[in-house]
Design a protein around this motif. Structure first.
Motif, PDB file in Angstrom:
ATOM      1  N   GLU A 110       0.829  -1.215   0.000  1.00 46.88           N
ATOM      2  CA  GLU A 110       0.000   0.000   0.000  1.00 46.88           C
ATOM      3  C   GLU A 110       0.863   1.265   0.000  1.00 46.88           C
ATOM      4  O   GLU A 110       0.497   2.263  -0.626  1.00 46.88           O
ATOM      5  N   ALA A 111       1.993   1.225   0.676  1.00 47.64           N
ATOM      6  CA  ALA A 111       2.923   2.368   0.634  1.00 47.64           C
ATOM      7  C   ALA A 111       3.434   2.561  -0.791  1.00 47.64           C
ATOM      8  O   ALA A 111       3.518   3.694  -1.289  1.00 47.64           O
ATOM      9  N   GLN A 112       3.760   1.457  -1.460  1.00 48.34           N
ATOM     10  CA  GLN A 112       4.218   1.520  -2.852  1.00 48.34           C
ATOM     11  C   GLN A 112       3.118   2.068  -3.757  1.00 48.34           C
ATOM     12  O   GLN A 112       3.371   2.914  -4.612  1.00 48.34           O
ATOM     13  N   THR A 143       3.186   5.506  -5.942  1.00 50.04           N
ATOM     14  CA  THR A 143       2.962   5.489  -7.391  1.00 50.04           C
ATOM     15  C   THR A 143       1.880   6.490  -7.790  1.00 50.04           C
ATOM     16  O   THR A 143       2.066   7.273  -8.730  1.00 50.04           O
ATOM     17  N   HIS A 144       0.762   6.486  -7.068  1.00 50.47           N
ATOM     18  CA  HIS A 144      -0.336   7.407  -7.414  1.00 50.47           C
ATOM     19  C   HIS A 144       0.036   8.863  -7.144  1.00 50.47           C
ATOM     20  O   HIS A 144      -0.288   9.737  -7.953  1.00 50.47           O
ATOM     21  N   PHE A 145       0.717   9.123  -6.044  1.00 55.89           N
ATOM     22  CA  PHE A 145       1.117  10.503  -5.769  1.00 55.89           C
ATOM     23  C   PHE A 145       2.143  10.985  -6.798  1.00 55.89           C
ATOM     24  O   PHE A 145       2.100  12.136  -7.231  1.00 55.89           O
ATOM     25  N   ALA A 146       3.062  10.118  -7.202  1.00 57.06           N
ATOM     26  CA  ALA A 146       4.039  10.486  -8.236  1.00 57.06           C
ATOM     27  C   ALA A 146       3.335  10.721  -9.573  1.00 57.06           C
ATOM     28  O   ALA A 146       3.686  11.658 -10.306  1.00 57.06           O
ATOM     29  N   ASP A 147       2.351   9.874  -9.881  1.00 60.84           N
ATOM     30  CA  ASP A 147       1.578  10.078 -11.118  1.00 60.84           C
ATOM     31  C   ASP A 147       0.810  11.385 -11.058  1.00 60.84           C
ATOM     32  O   ASP A 147       0.732  12.123 -12.052  1.00 60.84           O
ATOM     33  N   ALA A 149      -6.363   6.948  -0.849  1.00 61.86           N
ATOM     34  CA  ALA A 149      -6.951   5.669  -0.410  1.00 61.86           C
ATOM     35  C   ALA A 149      -5.860   4.666  -0.049  1.00 61.86           C
ATOM     36  O   ALA A 149      -5.949   3.986   0.980  1.00 61.86           O
ATOM     37  N   ALA A 150      -4.825   4.579  -0.869  1.00 60.52           N
ATOM     38  CA  ALA A 150      -3.717   3.651  -0.580  1.00 60.52           C
ATOM     39  C   ALA A 150      -2.975   4.090   0.682  1.00 60.52           C
ATOM     40  O   ALA A 150      -2.552   3.254   1.484  1.00 60.52           O
ATOM     41  N   PHE A 151      -2.829   5.400   0.858  1.00 60.71           N
ATOM     42  CA  PHE A 151      -2.180   5.924   2.063  1.00 60.71           C
ATOM     43  C   PHE A 151      -2.972   5.518   3.304  1.00 60.71           C
ATOM     44  O   PHE A 151      -2.390   5.119   4.318  1.00 60.71           O
ATOM     45  N   HIS A 152      -4.287   5.597   3.214  1.00 60.60           N
ATOM     46  CA  HIS A 152      -5.133   5.214   4.348  1.00 60.60           C
ATOM     47  C   HIS A 152      -4.976   3.723   4.659  1.00 60.60           C
ATOM     48  O   HIS A 152      -4.864   3.332   5.833  1.00 60.60           O
ATOM     49  N   ALA A 153      -4.951   2.895   3.637  1.00 57.08           N
ATOM     50  CA  ALA A 153      -4.762   1.451   3.842  1.00 57.08           C
ATOM     51  C   ALA A 153      -3.395   1.175   4.465  1.00 57.08           C
ATOM     52  O   ALA A 153      -3.272   0.349   5.375  1.00 57.08           O
ATOM     53  N   PHE A 154      -2.378   1.877   3.989  1.00 56.87           N
ATOM     54  CA  PHE A 154      -1.038   1.743   4.572  1.00 56.87           C
ATOM     55  C   PHE A 154      -1.071   2.127   6.054  1.00 56.87           C
ATOM     56  O   PHE A 154      -0.534   1.410   6.903  1.00 56.87           O
ATOM     57  N   THR A 155      -1.695   3.248   6.353  1.00 58.65           N
ATOM     58  CA  THR A 155      -1.752   3.744   7.729  1.00 58.65           C
ATOM     59  C   THR A 155      -2.444   2.732   8.652  1.00 58.65           C
ATOM     60  O   THR A 155      -1.968   2.476   9.757  1.00 58.65           O
TER      61      THR A 155
END
Length: 142
Positions: free
Chosen positions: A41-43, A47-51, A66-72
């Motif tokens: 999820e961090a990856q 990826t999405h923030f870089a995009d 959303a991925a950041f939240h799942a990572f958290t």
């Protein structure tokens, strides 16, 4: 004869109980799947923030959030009851800014992507969490 069967059953029951307890404790302490999920999820967030940073597509920003939240959430499970749980607080506060103040957060997408790049490589990177704290301060107080 009945007494020997009872003894054998008692021994088998005791051994099976010990084996069950050992396996149960091992499974309870095996956090490799949660760690792998947090890393993935961090990856994905990176990826999405870089995009988003490259193309400014709002869908990339929100998928990153959303991925950041799942990572958290996964990181919180991993660090529950440890001295690393303070890092979760910084992550939650950054998440709050990402969702409640998207325009302000988007203005700092370079810093967000930078922190997530570090975490995408290693979710235990203390430098990344120090930068997460700085990011939290930037998002909350600017």
């Amino acid at each position: 004869m009945k007494k020997s069967i009872a003894v054998v059953l008692a021994v088998v029951l005791a051994v099976s109980t010990v084996v069950f307890c050992v396996l149960w404790q091992r499974a309870a302490h095996d956090r490799s799947e949660i760690e792998a999920f947090a890393q993935a999820e961090a990856q994905e967030a990176y990826t999405h923030f870089a995009d988003y940073q490259s193309g400014k597509d709002n869908a990339d920003y929100w998928q990153g959030v959303a991925a950041f939240h799942a990572f958290t959430d996964a990181y919180g499970v991993l660090t529950e009851g440890t001295n690393k749980s303070a890092n979760r607080v910084f992550c939650d506060e950054v998440y709050s800014s990402l969702t409640q103040l998207p325009e302000q957060s988007q203005a700092h997408i370079e810093e967000i992507a930078s922190v997530m790049k570090l975490l995408s490589e290693d979710i235990t990177n203390e430098t990344a969490y120090a930068q997460m704290q700085e990011l939290r301060n930037t998002l909350e107080y600017n």
